[in-house]
Design a protein around this motif. Structure first.
Motif, PDB file in Angstrom:
ATOM      1  N   ASN A 304      36.117  41.312  36.348  1.00 20.02           N
ATOM      2  CA  ASN A 304      35.147  42.357  36.648  1.00 20.02           C
ATOM      3  C   ASN A 304      33.962  41.718  37.375  1.00 20.02           C
ATOM      4  N   GLN A 305      32.815  42.332  37.327  1.00 17.91           N
ATOM      5  CA  GLN A 305      31.617  41.817  37.994  1.00 17.91           C
ATOM      6  C   GLN A 305      30.480  41.630  36.993  1.00 17.91           C
ATOM      7  N   LEU A 306      30.842  41.215  35.791  1.00 16.88           N
ATOM      8  CA  LEU A 306      29.868  41.042  34.722  1.00 16.88           C
ATOM      9  C   LEU A 306      29.035  39.782  34.924  1.00 16.88           C
ATOM     10  N   CYS A 307      27.832  39.799  34.362  1.00 15.15           N
ATOM     11  CA  CYS A 307      26.925  38.673  34.551  1.00 15.15           C
ATOM     12  C   CYS A 307      26.093  38.463  33.278  1.00 15.15           C
ATOM     13  N   GLY A 308      25.509  37.270  33.143  1.00 19.68           N
ATOM     14  CA  GLY A 308      24.614  36.984  32.038  1.00 19.68           C
ATOM     15  C   GLY A 308      25.317  36.359  30.848  1.00 19.68           C
ATOM     16  N   PRO A 309      24.544  36.044  29.801  1.00 20.59           N
ATOM     17  CA  PRO A 309      25.112  35.379  28.623  1.00 20.59           C
ATOM     18  C   PRO A 309      25.984  36.317  27.782  1.00 20.59           C
ATOM     19  N   ILE A 310      27.070  35.770  27.260  1.00 27.21           N
ATOM     20  CA  ILE A 310      27.933  36.512  26.337  1.00 27.21           C
ATOM     21  C   ILE A 310      27.225  36.600  24.991  1.00 27.21           C
ATOM     22  N   PRO A 311      27.076  37.784  24.429  1.00 25.83           N
ATOM     23  CA  PRO A 311      26.412  37.907  23.119  1.00 25.83           C
ATOM     24  C   PRO A 311      27.098  37.017  22.087  1.00 25.83           C
ATOM     25  N   GLN A 312      26.302  36.412  21.216  1.00 23.89           N
ATOM     26  CA  GLN A 312      26.819  35.499  20.209  1.00 23.89           C
ATOM     27  C   GLN A 312      26.890  36.189  18.846  1.00 23.89           C
ATOM     28  N   GLY A 313      27.997  35.963  18.170  1.00 26.15           N
ATOM     29  CA  GLY A 313      28.157  36.523  16.837  1.00 26.15           C
ATOM     30  C   GLY A 313      29.315  37.484  16.748  1.00 26.15           C
ATOM     31  N   GLY A 314      29.497  38.015  15.568  1.00 23.37           N
ATOM     32  CA  GLY A 314      30.598  38.941  15.352  1.00 23.37           C
ATOM     33  C   GLY A 314      31.937  38.264  15.594  1.00 23.37           C
TER      34      GLY A 314
END
Length: 342
Positions: A304-314
């Protein structure tokens, strides 16, 4: 003399009881339904798996394939299941099936030589609740007239050669629970009506691996099912309408389309266990809400065209099978399980 007269009177009755076999006296199958079933056998080219179907036995006891009769009098054939038959060549759906007016379940599957369209006479089956025609070579459009069979509960027409467009009338079925239409050649847009099913019991809608195209209608915001599969079509537009914090969806698959929306603005329902969005044009940052999905077992947002940090947790890190491949080939995603953000 009187004794002789009585004996002469009883003799024809005794002979009749001897002539009528116990099997015939106990037979459940009605003559006209047995005739229809034997015609079905003939119309299918007399496949060897139907060798037990003969006029001298009760059709309610025929084996190899399922012929189910009702449990109470008057007995009727209520279930017909034909699968894996060794058809001699291309054969159309037998027209005599539609003379079994008390059918509640009709299943025809795993027969590559079963061809031709779904006949319009299917509307003769006013009591039909289950219609399974899958893994065949049946072709042509899905009959708009299916919506006339108000008793339909489950439809499986997957894995055929069906073409044409989605019937806008299917959502009007009052008791429909399950619809499988995947792996066909159905084209055109998804009708607006698919966002407002009359039945409040719909749990499954699969339209994957077809030729559907066009923008997804905003009306689908009203669609709330446990399992939704629109993957591998040519659909485009704002796929975010399919999500919502209040929805009960557990498994949603949108892979292989042209959906374009900001995933950062999406609110996910808490019941989601599987989420496949790969191979689209989705952009933005992954929302923190993904870490709160306690039932999540499958996730793929790659390509895809996603950007930024991957959320941490879960369950986004260290939970097999959610790994680096689940986030691969995006614009600028970073952070575990991908390389660190710069």
């Amino acid at each position: 003399m009187a004794t002789t007269n009585i004996s002469m009177f009883l003799l024809p009755i005794v002979l009749l009881l001897i002539w009528v076999s116990p099997a015939a006296l106990s037979e459940k199958c009605s003559p006209h339904e047995k005739k229809a079933l034997l015609q079905i056998k003939q119309e299918l080219g007399n496949p060897s798996k139907l060798s037990s179907w003969n006029a001298s036995t009760d059709c309610c006891s025929w084996d190899t394939v399922q012929v189910g009769c009702s449990n109470t009098k008057p007995y009727h054939v209520s279930q017909l299941e034909l699968y894996g038959l060794d058809l001699p060549g291309p054969v159309n759906i037998p027209p005599s099936i539609f003379n079994l007016l008390d059918l509640e379940e009709l299943s025809l599957f795993e027969m590559p030589n079963l061809t031709g369209p779904i006949p319009s006479q299917i509307t003769n089956l006013k009591k039909l609740s289950i219609l399974y025609i899958f893994s065949t070579s049946v072709s042509g459009p899905i009959p708009e007239s299916l919506a006339q069979i108000k008793t339909l509960w489950s439809i499986n027409l997957a894995g055929n050669n069906l073409s044409g467009t989605l019937p806008p009338s299917l959502p009007s079925l009052p008791t429909i629970n399950v619809i499988f239409l995947d792996s066909n050649r159905i084209s055109g847009p998804i009708p607006d009506s698919y966002g407002s099913f009359t039945s409040k019991k719909l749990v499954t809608l699969t339209l994957s691996h077809n030729l559907l195209s066009g923008k997804i209608p905003a009306s689908l915001k009203g669609l709330d099912v446990y399992f939704l599969d629109l993957s591998w079509n040519r659909l485009e537009g704002d796929g975010s309408v399919l999500f919502g914090a209040e929805k009960s969806t557990e498994d949603i698959r949108l892979a292989g389309n042209l959906f374009s929306f900001d995933i950062g603005k999406v609110e996910f329902g808490r019941n989601i266990s599987r989420l496949n969005l790969k191979h689209n044009r989705i952009y933005g940052k992954l929302p923190e809400g993904l870490t709160k999905l306690q039932h999540l077992t499958r996730l793929n947002v790659s390509y895809n065209q996603l950007c930024g940090p991957i959320p941490q947790g879960g369950r986004l890190q260290g939970y097999f099978p959610i790994d680096a491949s689940s986030f691969a080939s995006n614009k600028c995603l970073c952070g575990p399980p991908l390389p660190p953000c710069k």
